[in-house]
Design a protein around this motif. Sequence first.
Motif, PDB file in Angstrom:
ATOM      1  N   PHE A 185       0.997  -1.237   0.024  1.00 60.93           N
ATOM      2  CA  PHE A 185      -0.132   0.110   0.205  1.00 60.93           C
ATOM      3  C   PHE A 185       0.894   1.406  -0.020  1.00 60.93           C
ATOM      4  O   PHE A 185       0.500   2.174  -0.874  1.00 60.93           O
ATOM      5  CB  PHE A 185      -0.661  -0.048   1.179  1.00 60.93           C
ATOM      6  N   HIS A 186       1.934   1.344   1.023  1.00 66.04           N
ATOM      7  CA  HIS A 186       2.978   2.340   1.102  1.00 66.04           C
ATOM      8  C   HIS A 186       3.570   2.612  -0.402  1.00 66.04           C
ATOM      9  O   HIS A 186       3.850   3.736  -0.864  1.00 66.04           O
ATOM     10  CB  HIS A 186       3.785   2.170   2.069  1.00 66.04           C
ATOM     11  N   LEU A 187       4.308   1.549  -0.733  1.00 66.30           N
ATOM     12  CA  LEU A 187       4.927   1.518  -2.174  1.00 66.30           C
ATOM     13  C   LEU A 187       4.345   2.049  -3.214  1.00 66.30           C
ATOM     14  O   LEU A 187       4.734   2.907  -3.869  1.00 66.30           O
ATOM     15  CB  LEU A 187       5.550   0.106  -2.405  1.00 66.30           C
ATOM     16  N   LEU A 188       3.125   1.566  -3.600  1.00 65.93           N
ATOM     17  CA  LEU A 188       2.153   1.807  -4.620  1.00 65.93           C
ATOM     18  C   LEU A 188       1.785   3.388  -4.597  1.00 65.93           C
ATOM     19  O   LEU A 188       1.445   4.216  -5.478  1.00 65.93           O
ATOM     20  CB  LEU A 188       1.254   0.887  -4.984  1.00 65.93           C
ATOM     21  N   GLY A 189       1.625   3.755  -3.406  1.00 65.74           N
ATOM     22  CA  GLY A 189       0.906   5.099  -2.847  1.00 65.74           C
ATOM     23  C   GLY A 189       1.809   6.082  -3.292  1.00 65.74           C
ATOM     24  O   GLY A 189       1.695   7.286  -4.102  1.00 65.74           O
ATOM     25  N   ILE A 190       3.198   5.787  -3.127  1.00 63.48           N
ATOM     26  CA  ILE A 190       4.358   6.949  -3.449  1.00 63.48           C
ATOM     27  C   ILE A 190       4.487   6.807  -4.866  1.00 63.48           C
ATOM     28  O   ILE A 190       4.947   7.852  -5.343  1.00 63.48           O
ATOM     29  CB  ILE A 190       5.550   6.434  -2.465  1.00 63.48           C
ATOM     30  N   LEU A 191       4.757   5.630  -5.531  1.00 60.46           N
ATOM     31  CA  LEU A 191       5.117   5.417  -6.710  1.00 60.46           C
ATOM     32  C   LEU A 191       3.922   5.845  -7.836  1.00 60.46           C
ATOM     33  O   LEU A 191       4.172   6.041  -9.114  1.00 60.46           O
ATOM     34  CB  LEU A 191       5.205   3.793  -7.217  1.00 60.46           C
ATOM     35  N   SER A 192       2.639   6.332  -7.322  1.00 60.28           N
ATOM     36  CA  SER A 192       1.642   6.594  -8.073  1.00 60.28           C
ATOM     37  C   SER A 192       2.087   7.758  -9.126  1.00 60.28           C
ATOM     38  O   SER A 192       1.461   7.643 -10.132  1.00 60.28           O
ATOM     39  CB  SER A 192       0.417   7.044  -7.041  1.00 60.28           C
ATOM     40  N   PRO A 193       2.688   9.047  -8.636  1.00 64.13           N
ATOM     41  CA  PRO A 193       2.902   9.751  -9.607  1.00 64.13           C
ATOM     42  C   PRO A 193       3.877   9.349 -10.968  1.00 64.13           C
ATOM     43  O   PRO A 193       3.579   9.703 -11.934  1.00 64.13           O
ATOM     44  CB  PRO A 193       3.698  11.061  -9.004  1.00 64.13           C
ATOM     45  N   ALA A 194       4.888   8.411 -10.580  1.00 68.85           N
ATOM     46  CA  ALA A 194       5.518   7.782 -11.585  1.00 68.85           C
ATOM     47  C   ALA A 194       4.742   7.019 -12.547  1.00 68.85           C
ATOM     48  O   ALA A 194       4.932   6.857 -13.725  1.00 68.85           O
ATOM     49  CB  ALA A 194       6.825   7.112 -10.872  1.00 68.85           C
ATOM     50  N   ILE A 195       3.783   6.312 -11.930  1.00 69.62           N
ATOM     51  CA  ILE A 195       2.993   5.423 -12.836  1.00 69.62           C
ATOM     52  C   ILE A 195       1.933   6.167 -13.792  1.00 69.62           C
ATOM     53  O   ILE A 195       1.886   6.138 -14.828  1.00 69.62           O
ATOM     54  CB  ILE A 195       2.017   4.499 -11.844  1.00 69.62           C
ATOM     55  N   ARG A 196       1.492   7.111 -13.212  1.00 70.36           N
ATOM     56  CA  ARG A 196       0.515   7.979 -13.904  1.00 70.36           C
ATOM     57  C   ARG A 196       1.379   8.931 -14.830  1.00 70.36           C
ATOM     58  O   ARG A 196       0.606   9.415 -15.908  1.00 70.36           O
ATOM     59  CB  ARG A 196      -0.171   8.974 -12.912  1.00 70.36           C
ATOM     60  N   ALA A 197       2.661   9.141 -14.703  1.00 69.18           N
ATOM     61  CA  ALA A 197       3.351  10.006 -15.651  1.00 69.18           C
ATOM     62  C   ALA A 197       3.889   9.175 -16.794  1.00 69.18           C
ATOM     63  O   ALA A 197       4.614   9.881 -17.937  1.00 69.18           O
ATOM     64  CB  ALA A 197       4.538  10.524 -15.001  1.00 69.18           C
ATOM     65  N   GLN A 198       3.606   8.049 -16.990  1.00 76.86           N
ATOM     66  CA  GLN A 198       4.142   7.276 -18.253  1.00 76.86           C
ATOM     67  C   GLN A 198       3.329   7.794 -19.302  1.00 76.86           C
ATOM     68  O   GLN A 198       2.284   8.069 -19.455  1.00 76.86           O
ATOM     69  CB  GLN A 198       4.146   5.927 -17.893  1.00 76.86           C
ATOM     70  N   PRO A 199       3.987   7.660 -20.580  1.00 78.99           N
ATOM     71  CA  PRO A 199       3.349   8.080 -21.759  1.00 78.99           C
ATOM     72  C   PRO A 199       2.076   7.188 -22.204  1.00 78.99           C
ATOM     73  O   PRO A 199       2.237   6.030 -21.579  1.00 78.99           O
ATOM     74  CB  PRO A 199       4.492   7.839 -22.747  1.00 78.99           C
ATOM     75  N   PHE A 200       1.348   7.822 -22.956  1.00 81.33           N
ATOM     76  CA  PHE A 200       0.071   6.787 -23.167  1.00 81.33           C
ATOM     77  C   PHE A 200       0.335   5.674 -23.938  1.00 81.33           C
ATOM     78  O   PHE A 200      -0.409   4.868 -23.765  1.00 81.33           O
ATOM     79  CB  PHE A 200      -0.875   7.995 -23.851  1.00 81.33           C
ATOM     80  N   ASP A 201       1.265   5.757 -24.788  1.00 80.85           N
ATOM     81  CA  ASP A 201       1.434   4.477 -25.677  1.00 80.85           C
ATOM     82  C   ASP A 201       2.197   3.406 -24.577  1.00 80.85           C
ATOM     83  O   ASP A 201       2.542   2.284 -25.515  1.00 80.85           O
ATOM     84  CB  ASP A 201       2.382   4.722 -26.835  1.00 80.85           C
ATOM     85  N   ARG A 202       2.476   3.511 -23.577  1.00 77.20           N
ATOM     86  CA  ARG A 202       3.110   2.635 -22.673  1.00 77.20           C
ATOM     87  C   ARG A 202       2.058   1.556 -21.897  1.00 77.20           C
ATOM     88  O   ARG A 202       1.159   2.146 -21.373  1.00 77.20           O
ATOM     89  CB  ARG A 202       4.327   3.078 -21.806  1.00 77.20           C
ATOM     90  N   ASP A 203       2.120   0.350 -22.305  1.00 77.59           N
ATOM     91  CA  ASP A 203       1.259  -0.446 -21.675  1.00 77.59           C
ATOM     92  C   ASP A 203       1.736  -0.842 -19.987  1.00 77.59           C
ATOM     93  O   ASP A 203       2.799  -1.506 -19.957  1.00 77.59           O
ATOM     94  CB  ASP A 203       1.185  -1.822 -22.195  1.00 77.59           C
ATOM     95  N   VAL A 204       1.234   0.049 -19.029  1.00 85.55           N
ATOM     96  CA  VAL A 204       1.731  -0.216 -17.582  1.00 85.55           C
ATOM     97  C   VAL A 204       0.882  -1.098 -17.021  1.00 85.55           C
ATOM     98  O   VAL A 204      -0.256  -0.830 -16.785  1.00 85.55           O
ATOM     99  CB  VAL A 204       1.841   1.294 -17.078  1.00 85.55           C
ATOM    100  N   ARG A 205       1.392  -2.127 -15.991  1.00 85.61           N
ATOM    101  CA  ARG A 205       0.543  -2.988 -15.533  1.00 85.61           C
ATOM    102  C   ARG A 205       1.133  -3.099 -14.063  1.00 85.61           C
ATOM    103  O   ARG A 205       2.367  -3.280 -13.652  1.00 85.61           O
ATOM    104  CB  ARG A 205       0.394  -4.266 -16.162  1.00 85.61           C
ATOM    105  N   ILE A 206       0.294  -3.225 -12.994  1.00 86.28           N
ATOM    106  CA  ILE A 206       0.620  -3.408 -11.693  1.00 86.28           C
ATOM    107  C   ILE A 206       0.149  -4.981 -11.281  1.00 86.28           C
ATOM    108  O   ILE A 206      -1.107  -5.212 -11.073  1.00 86.28           O
ATOM    109  CB  ILE A 206       0.018  -2.513 -10.757  1.00 86.28           C
ATOM    110  N   VAL A 207       1.009  -5.807 -11.154  1.00 86.01           N
ATOM    111  CA  VAL A 207       0.667  -7.249 -11.063  1.00 86.01           C
ATOM    112  C   VAL A 207       0.519  -7.475  -9.388  1.00 86.01           C
ATOM    113  O   VAL A 207       1.702  -7.475  -8.861  1.00 86.01           O
ATOM    114  CB  VAL A 207       1.618  -8.218 -11.903  1.00 86.01           C
TER     115      VAL A 207
END
Length: 429
Positions: free
Chosen positions: A175-197
Amino acid sequence: MPLAFVTSLYFDGLPPWFPDPYRLLKVTATLTTLAATKWYTSGRRNPSERNMHGRVVLITGGTSGIGAATALALAQRGAQVVLLTRQPASDPFLVEYVDDLRRRTGNQLVYAEQVDLADLYSVRQFATRWIDNAPPRRLDMVVLCASAMVPPGGERVATPEGVEGMWMVNFLANFHLLGILSPAIRAQPFDRDVRIVVPTCSSYIASPKLDVEAMGRKGWLDEEWTPARAYARSKLALMIFAKAYQKHLDAYKRPDQLPMNARVVLVDPGLARTPGTRRWLTRGSLWGLLLYLVFYLLVWVLLKSPTMAAQSLLYAMMESSLGRGAGGRLVKECMEVDCARKDVDDEDEAKKLWEASDKLIERVEKEQALKRARAKKEQEKRDEEAKNAAQVEEIESLIGSIKKGKAKEAKEAPKKGGKKAKTAGNNVK
């Protein structure tokens, strides 16, 4: 020759060396049943592939069990794998493990970063370093394979920060890790397929209903605590959070006004012959380990290998249909399935869990920050005292040297005076 053998069978019956047909039938049926059972329990293989070259993957628990098999498969496909480990990157075992992984896969883009999931401060340090970059670092995937499990009959374990161990590692740290990484995940370009498994476990079905007020006591330190209840509860909380995290990502309005390209995928890999499962089955005892070895054939037949258990994770990473449409789907045996509990999608429950987790992290981090500040002051005080003591010792040593010099001069002065008098007497003569 075959015709003569068939003719002999017809007229003379089976030869004496031929085994008893009934026994042969039993052996064949037994072996066929074992083979069919093993084939069924091994699960399905991942039918999907995807170009992973150049993709950056953060993975926890990547040094053992299902996580190690997943890391190996990703490295073989050319991904840049960042192992988040409890040990520092300089640890001899970790250095050897990374070198071996690079050598086996021919992929030099395998690294290790220290993140202790039993320490919220360690999680914050890593995640803050990761997002503190301009432009944002590439991040294609986060795989949360790390898990903690206390064997049946074991005692409740708390982290140094006072949080119940399985609740911390299995849920709160993620919960803590994904909460802080949230800006980095949302900032990825649109053509990039980002997944959190997010790997989970079917034990969540048997979990008691979450009572977030009890979590105020630092992670369910309740009187009814048992290893099974605690583990199941942590997995249920992780699933509720994963669903809520997808909604958190979807609510973000991208500057380019394009839809969100990050998706959460839940995965149930099934039971596998991992160190954690072995410790659970043996109850962490030598007698249990002995029984495990005695019945290992049964274990081998009924449980998957880590490689086969990792197939559903690889499917969640590579299946193209999971990169489109709604996120928060659950995968089991390389196919999409429904969750067995309705409260996993309960928005009110997710909101309460999110808020309670935020408060718990805030309280723990404040307490630990005060402890670190006090420890820093005490260390600075000790360093200052040591420095003053060194200065006093240096001054005393200097004074001692001066005193010794003066004493030596005073001792040598009469001798020099005697020599001068003797020399004067000789001159008078």
